[in-house]
Design a protein around this motif. Structure first.
Motif, PDB file in Angstrom:
ATOM      1  N   ASN A  20       0.810  -1.216   0.000  1.00 22.28           N
ATOM      2  CA  ASN A  20       0.000   0.000   0.000  1.00 22.28           C
ATOM      3  C   ASN A  20       0.846   1.270   0.000  1.00 22.28           C
ATOM      4  N   HIS A  25      -3.249   1.898  -3.061  1.00 24.88           N
ATOM      5  CA  HIS A  25      -4.145   1.221  -2.121  1.00 24.88           C
ATOM      6  C   HIS A  25      -5.260   0.470  -2.847  1.00 24.88           C
ATOM      7  N   ASP A 173       2.442   3.949   4.574  1.00 27.76           N
ATOM      8  CA  ASP A 173       1.011   4.187   4.424  1.00 27.76           C
ATOM      9  C   ASP A 173       0.286   4.232   5.766  1.00 27.76           C
ATOM     10  N   VAL A 199     -11.187   1.883  -1.317  1.00 27.33           N
ATOM     11  CA  VAL A 199     -10.145   1.097  -0.678  1.00 27.33           C
ATOM     12  C   VAL A 199     -10.733   0.425   0.558  1.00 27.33           C
ATOM     13  N   ARG A 201      -9.912  -0.454   4.127  1.00 32.49           N
ATOM     14  CA  ARG A 201      -9.010  -0.205   5.250  1.00 32.49           C
ATOM     15  C   ARG A 201      -9.815   0.017   6.526  1.00 32.49           C
TER      16      ARG A 201
END
Length: 232
Positions: A20, A25, A173, A199, A201
């Motif tokens: 990432n 990402h 990241d 993305v 996350r």
């Protein structure tokens, strides 16, 4: 008080995280690893995928990696874990000659510091066409299984590769992985999603853009490096 970000004029060592960071990402390569980690936890602990997910993310947050949590709490062997979770399809990654040229344009050494394995890093760098651009990879095994953001991991890295943190820059990241680098004198760069695609996350993974230990933020690493190379 406004913070004064550190400059890059004195940098002779460029340190990069891998996943990432060296690829966008939204490629979501890490999503594959994430799913494999969940399956490993579920199988090892004999719990449902939903429960495994909770355990996985709890350990990731508390220990730096789920692996460290599984080792500490359940006696998992690192080799077994790493072999399983990195068995993924790297084909979503495409060669990035522009980034390669930008890295070449930076004066000094280039190193990888990752919580992953050298095997995984090698496959990622090969797919990106960046293998020859880096002097070495410092992985979780070199770190003696202590992941970033553990302070001793950065110290081991600096000693192994004879890096002076005062003349080094770190690209990451995760903002929390830049706390120690900044404390020891490195110039820090947080690489964030460019917002063009969704993305996957955790909320905390996307925090820290305005943190005092983050000198610069970029959503275009290649462009950022090109700018630095042009100044050197």
């Amino acid at each position: 008080m406004m913070k004064t970000p550190r400059s890059f004029d004195h940098i002779d060592t460029w340190v990069f995280d891998l996943d990432n960071t060296l690829y966008p990402h939204h490629v979501n390569l890490w999503q594959q690893v994430d799913a494999r980690i969940g399956a490993f936890v579920s199988n090892w602990l004999k719990v449902s995928p939903a429960d495994a997910r909770k355990i996985q993310k709890d350990y990731y947050l508390r220990y730096g990696t789920t692996m460290r949590g599984m080792m500490t709490e359940h006696g998992v062997r690192a080799d077994d874990y790493l072999a399983y979770v990195h068995e993924i399809d790297h084909s979503p990654l495409e060669p990035n000659p522009a980034m390669g040229a930008a890295i070449t344009g930076l004066r000094g050494r280039k190193l990888i510091l990752t919580n992953g394995s050298t095997d995984h890093a090698g496959k990622v760098l090969e797919r990106l066409g960046l293998t020859s651009h880096f002097e070495a990879v410092f992985d979780i095994i070199a770190a003696e299984l202590e992941p970033k953001p553990a302070p001793q991991t950065y110290q081991k890295f600096l000693k192994r590769h004879d890096v002076d943190p005062a003349s080094a820059a770190m690209f990451e990241d995760l903002a929390r992985n830049l706390v120690v680098p900044h404390q020891i004198g490195m110039t820090t760069v947080l690489v964030v999603p460019d917002g063009s695609q969704e993305v996957v996350r955790e909320d905390w993974e996307l925090e820290g853009r305005d943190a005092s230990h983050v000198d610069c933020v970029t959503d275009d690493l290649t462009g950022f490096l090109q700018g630095l190379g042009a100044k050197s």
